[in-house]
Design a protein around this motif. Sequence first.
Motif, PDB file in Angstrom:
ATOM      1  N   GLY A  76      -7.383 -15.532 -11.332  1.00 11.86           N
ATOM      2  CA  GLY A  76      -6.722 -14.229 -11.235  1.00 11.86           C
ATOM      3  C   GLY A  76      -6.547 -13.759  -9.802  1.00 11.86           C
ATOM      4  N   LYS A  77      -6.900 -14.613  -8.827  1.00  9.13           N
ATOM      5  CA  LYS A  77      -6.784 -14.242  -7.420  1.00  9.13           C
ATOM      6  C   LYS A  77      -5.413 -14.642  -6.864  1.00  9.13           C
ATOM      7  N   ALA A  78      -4.944 -13.851  -5.897  1.00  6.91           N
ATOM      8  CA  ALA A  78      -3.661 -14.125  -5.249  1.00  6.91           C
ATOM      9  C   ALA A  78      -3.835 -14.032  -3.741  1.00  6.91           C
ATOM     10  N   LEU A  79      -3.000 -14.777  -3.022  1.00  2.00           N
ATOM     11  CA  LEU A  79      -3.004 -14.763  -1.557  1.00  2.00           C
ATOM     12  C   LEU A  79      -1.589 -14.513  -1.067  1.00  2.00           C
ATOM     13  N   TYR A  80      -1.420 -13.490  -0.249  1.00  2.00           N
ATOM     14  CA  TYR A  80      -0.115 -13.179   0.351  1.00  2.00           C
ATOM     15  C   TYR A  80      -0.176 -13.490   1.841  1.00  2.00           C
ATOM     16  N   LEU A  81       0.810 -14.244   2.329  1.00  2.00           N
ATOM     17  CA  LEU A  81       0.843 -14.668   3.732  1.00  2.00           C
ATOM     18  C   LEU A  81       2.180 -14.345   4.380  1.00  2.00           C
ATOM     19  N   SER A 119       0.060 -13.402  10.444  1.00  2.00           N
ATOM     20  CA  SER A 119      -0.207 -12.010  10.810  1.00  2.00           C
ATOM     21  C   SER A 119      -0.718 -11.225   9.617  1.00  2.00           C
ATOM     22  N   LYS A 120      -0.377 -11.691   8.427  1.00  2.00           N
ATOM     23  CA  LYS A 120      -0.894 -11.100   7.202  1.00  2.00           C
ATOM     24  C   LYS A 120      -1.460 -12.216   6.338  1.00  2.00           C
ATOM     25  N   ALA A 121      -2.700 -12.055   5.902  1.00  2.91           N
ATOM     26  CA  ALA A 121      -3.338 -13.012   4.993  1.00  2.91           C
ATOM     27  C   ALA A 121      -4.228 -12.181   4.071  1.00  2.91           C
ATOM     28  N   ILE A 122      -3.671 -11.784   2.944  1.00  2.00           N
ATOM     29  CA  ILE A 122      -4.318 -10.810   2.067  1.00  2.00           C
ATOM     30  C   ILE A 122      -4.718 -11.485   0.763  1.00  2.00           C
ATOM     31  N   VAL A 123      -5.993 -11.499   0.448  1.00  3.81           N
ATOM     32  CA  VAL A 123      -6.485 -12.004  -0.834  1.00  3.81           C
ATOM     33  C   VAL A 123      -6.786 -10.811  -1.733  1.00  3.81           C
ATOM     34  N   VAL A 124      -6.206 -10.820  -2.924  1.00  4.25           N
ATOM     35  CA  VAL A 124      -6.390  -9.708  -3.855  1.00  4.25           C
ATOM     36  C   VAL A 124      -6.596 -10.253  -5.265  1.00  4.25           C
ATOM     37  N   THR A 125      -7.018  -9.382  -6.153  1.00  2.00           N
ATOM     38  CA  THR A 125      -6.996  -9.697  -7.581  1.00  2.00           C
ATOM     39  C   THR A 125      -5.579  -9.414  -8.074  1.00  2.00           C
ATOM     40  N   GLY A 126      -4.878 -10.462  -8.513  1.00  2.00           N
ATOM     41  CA  GLY A 126      -3.478 -10.318  -8.900  1.00  2.00           C
ATOM     42  C   GLY A 126      -3.246 -10.389 -10.392  1.00  2.00           C
ATOM     43  N   VAL A 141      -9.956  -1.713  -8.745  1.00  2.00           N
ATOM     44  CA  VAL A 141      -9.508  -3.024  -8.249  1.00  2.00           C
ATOM     45  C   VAL A 141      -7.978  -3.049  -8.187  1.00  2.00           C
ATOM     46  N   GLY A 142      -7.335  -2.542  -9.246  1.00  2.00           N
ATOM     47  CA  GLY A 142      -5.874  -2.514  -9.282  1.00  2.00           C
ATOM     48  C   GLY A 142      -5.291  -1.666  -8.180  1.00  2.00           C
ATOM     49  N   ASN A 143      -5.857  -0.493  -7.954  1.00  2.00           N
ATOM     50  CA  ASN A 143      -5.364   0.379  -6.881  1.00  2.00           C
ATOM     51  C   ASN A 143      -5.501  -0.299  -5.525  1.00  2.00           C
ATOM     52  N   ALA A 144      -6.626  -0.990  -5.335  1.00  2.00           N
ATOM     53  CA  ALA A 144      -6.840  -1.695  -4.067  1.00  2.00           C
ATOM     54  C   ALA A 144      -5.799  -2.796  -3.876  1.00  2.00           C
ATOM     55  N   THR A 145      -5.493  -3.536  -4.961  1.00  2.00           N
ATOM     56  CA  THR A 145      -4.478  -4.589  -4.882  1.00  2.00           C
ATOM     57  C   THR A 145      -3.125  -4.016  -4.486  1.00  2.00           C
ATOM     58  N   MET A 146      -2.718  -2.931  -5.141  1.00  2.00           N
ATOM     59  CA  MET A 146      -1.413  -2.339  -4.854  1.00  2.00           C
ATOM     60  C   MET A 146      -1.360  -1.813  -3.425  1.00  2.00           C
ATOM     61  N   LYS A 147      -2.468  -1.229  -2.953  1.00  2.00           N
ATOM     62  CA  LYS A 147      -2.503  -0.720  -1.586  1.00  2.00           C
ATOM     63  C   LYS A 147      -2.443  -1.863  -0.577  1.00  2.00           C
ATOM     64  N   SER A 186       4.552   3.729 -30.541  1.00  2.00           N
ATOM     65  CA  SER A 186       3.246   3.278 -30.070  1.00  2.00           C
ATOM     66  C   SER A 186       2.635   4.377 -29.217  1.00  2.00           C
ATOM     67  N   ALA A 187       1.347   4.239 -29.002  1.00  2.00           N
ATOM     68  CA  ALA A 187       0.656   5.241 -28.195  1.00  2.00           C
ATOM     69  C   ALA A 187       1.262   5.274 -26.798  1.00  2.00           C
ATOM     70  N   PRO A 188       1.479   6.456 -26.250  1.00  2.00           N
ATOM     71  CA  PRO A 188       2.055   6.542 -24.907  1.00  2.00           C
ATOM     72  C   PRO A 188       1.165   5.857 -23.888  1.00  2.00           C
ATOM     73  N   TYR A 189       1.803   5.298 -22.870  1.00  2.00           N
ATOM     74  CA  TYR A 189       1.064   4.614 -21.818  1.00  2.00           C
ATOM     75  C   TYR A 189       0.257   5.637 -21.016  1.00  2.00           C
ATOM     76  N   THR A 190      -1.018   5.361 -20.802  1.00  2.00           N
ATOM     77  CA  THR A 190      -1.878   6.313 -20.101  1.00  2.00           C
ATOM     78  C   THR A 190      -2.521   5.715 -18.856  1.00  2.00           C
ATOM     79  N   GLY A 191      -2.165   4.490 -18.528  1.00  2.00           N
ATOM     80  CA  GLY A 191      -2.766   3.840 -17.369  1.00  2.00           C
ATOM     81  C   GLY A 191      -2.097   4.261 -16.076  1.00  2.00           C
ATOM     82  N   PRO A 192      -2.463   3.603 -14.972  1.00  2.00           N
ATOM     83  CA  PRO A 192      -1.868   3.915 -13.666  1.00  2.00           C
ATOM     84  C   PRO A 192      -0.378   3.590 -13.664  1.00  2.00           C
ATOM     85  N   SER A 193       0.393   4.336 -12.886  1.00  6.34           N
ATOM     86  CA  SER A 193       1.857   4.189 -12.909  1.00  6.34           C
ATOM     87  C   SER A 193       2.301   2.786 -12.547  1.00  6.34           C
ATOM     88  N   TRP A 194       1.562   2.134 -11.630  1.00  5.49           N
ATOM     89  CA  TRP A 194       1.981   0.804 -11.202  1.00  5.49           C
ATOM     90  C   TRP A 194       1.885  -0.243 -12.312  1.00  5.49           C
TER      91      TRP A 194
END
Length: 696
Positions: free
Chosen positions: A112-117, A141-148, A159-165, A300-308
């Motif tokens: 579930g990990k991702a790397l952006y370069l 110049s950018k090497a970002i490891v996140v939970t993707g 964790v999700g908010n940190a990934t998006m940020k 279905s039940a309305p979505y209640t999670g984070p907007s992203w």
Amino acid sequence: MKDSITLVLGILLVCLLCAPVMAASPNGDRMDELGQRAALTAMDQLKFNKGDPNVLVLTNAGRAVVNGQTTERAVSGITKVAGLQNGDNTLWQVNRANWKPLWFYFYNKDSGKALYLEPDEACYTKSPTDLAATSLPDTFSKAIVVTGDLEMMLADTEVGNATMKDLGDASSILPIANAWAHGAPYDLMSAAMLHNHICPGLLSGYLNVRYVGQVLPITDGASYVPISSPSTSCKEDMFPILWDLTPGKGGHTMAILTKEEQEALKEEYGSTPRGIFVRWDSTTNSGTGIVLGSVPQDASAPYTGPSWGEKPARVLDILETLDSPEMHVRTLKTFPVDAEMLADLKNPATNPYKVIRDLPRSAVLPNGDRMDELGQRAALTAMDRLKFNKGDPNVLVLTNAGRVMVNGQTTERAVSGITEVAGLQNGDNTLWQVNRAEWMPLWFYFHNKESGEVLYLEPDEACYTKSPADLAATSLPDTFSKAIVVTGDLEMMLADTGVGNATMKDLGDASSILPIANAWAHGAPYDLMSSVMLHNHFCPGVSSGYLLAKYVEQEMPITDGTSYVVISCPMWCKDDIFPILWDLTPGKGGHHIYSLSGEDEASLTEKYGTRPAGIFVRWDDRQKVGHALALGFEFDSTPWTGPSWGEKPMATIKMIENLGNAEKYVTVLEEFDVSEKMLADLKDPANSPYKVAGMI
């Protein structure tokens, strides 16, 4: 695992340090090395081995242009080190405007990990010695490891908010990787590359296409004509890939209706229609049309999670039902279509639903291993017949593998088979997948630039259903129902028109591929070739779009916060350049395509002395101001005295030889500033953009 990767890194760095001192390395070698470094970094950070089928890499390499040079060789570098490749559905080139920075995004489905370069810009100009001395971490110049993994991100929103940020703008790539991990099929992924993201809107187009394929299956001589109305959305970017319908080639009509008209349709049909689709038979000049509508979904039940997470989560929900488009799409109306009605339906000045309003409603209409081996057999046959060795840079293969479907299955693994045996690959500019409608037959076209010979192959249909044992027992010659060797070098064909006539006769419909190979042999650059794959053939019209784009980039370069808006009027093949070079598609906006009356075109041509080609706006969305060039284009008017089949290909080659001299063809008709209101008026299909600009 970690020790082995460390050893590989050490060996690579020693080899690099031992490289001889020289001036800046060729761009291809530099990009290849950056791709290798990206792969090594990803293998170390995400802990995977070469060829891991659970790892995906997304990149805009081959789309981005760095210091005036294309970047496709970075793809070869990734494949060389990490073994990830498009034919295995583990490497995808995401469409981005060519001025965007180069990036790589690796995703490990297991962890579930991702790397952006993003490469450090200094690495684009360092000498080979300095680049060799640069450590892997300092390469980027950018090497970002996140939970993707989206499900992990939603389970722990911190964790999700940190990934998006951390990802920032790059977070738009995340839904593509998650869709892939949840089984998005190859043809959907192909369309997502053009659209540059996956969203519910794009999936609605995929469901429309699949539903139409069930209830209106293609027959000999038939093709689809979609009328996108009452509104347009991301779904429109499905048709260029799955049905080979682009603005430059026609066949796709968009009719935008007013809110009042849409409300009236909703009342008439009980739901808002999803468009009109016609299966048209050009041999009988008749067709069948259907109006599509949405199937009401259970509340279905309305979505209640984070907007992203809302749209990506919706994408994953829809993916689970892709094989059942009838769960989302239904037929509201079916009707016969004649030539007059088809013309009325395609008329942008007409509400297409009024054309069919009085027609009665009717019931719903009735309804990789093999490919890898076929690719290998095609490569072996070509290497034998055209006499070349593995990885020969003078050999090109063109194919529609990965675009066409065989017995309901995608065909991309044939590309891997070719690469495995012949060493030809897109990152080396020796393998290209030509866009074709998915129901067309599978083919392979090999061109040897040194000998001028080509080989055209179509698999025998029996090979699609033979048992593995029977296929293994089939000889190479018996694998293909068509295996045609001809002289494919255009200059040789024109020097001996008897040879040329024989080539055109033997190839038949496949002769449309010949100009692509000849343009490649004469140095057509990678970004132009990329556009031609969408357009599916090479002609002066698509070359004119490239020259117009390069002229605009030269005279009105992109600055921070700006982007291009194209008002294509009149329309011709040039319009298929902008989806690839500038990431402008009808589905995402930014490219507005209108016809121009013969009278207005004649008036403008007489006034300015050249044919109008469109209005190009550099728009600053922060300041809400822009600058525009109204351009004209003049094709070479030198009389042609050779055989008719040689005229357009030779004109194309001549234009390729003048790609650095766009001003030879392009003229500025007018130059002016653009306000927010003027931009809205220029984009309004009810207006003539040249009247808005005060030119007529």
